[in-house]
Design a protein around this motif. Structure first.
Motif: not given
Ligand code: FES
Length: 87
Positions: A19-23, A38-39, A75-76
């Motif tokens: 999972k991404t931080v955003h998610q 996608q950065g 993404c990061s």
């Protein structure tokens, strides 16, 4: 995995590899504006107060990456165990 900590509330959330931080933030009611995911666009740029991001975007330049005071949560990720976000 690593944790993100919300500076304003002190809440911490684990970010698993899939999972991404955003998610993870969205699942916990913290909505960060995203666009490209996608950065590339910089829409999601978020200030980092502590910790070392694992930058995976193309938006920030090398100097901005090295400063470790902002990152793209779409993404990061993190090299440190905890990232404290200015949220
Ligand atoms: Fe575009 Fe994160 S949403 S860089």
């Amino acid at each position: 995995s690593f944790e993100v900590k919300i500076a304003s509330s002190g809440a911490s959330f684990a970010v698993p590899a899939d999972k991404t931080v955003h998610q993870v933030l969205a699942e916990n009611g913290i909505e960060i504006m995203v666009s490209c995911e996608q950065g590339v666009c910089g829409t999601c740029l978020t200030r980092v107060l502590e910790g070392e991001p694992d930058h995976r975007d193309l938006y920030l330049d090398d100097d901005e990456h090295a400063a470790n005071d902002q990152f793209t949560p779409c993404c990061s990720r993190a090299k440190s165990k905890v990232l404290v976000l200015d949220l």
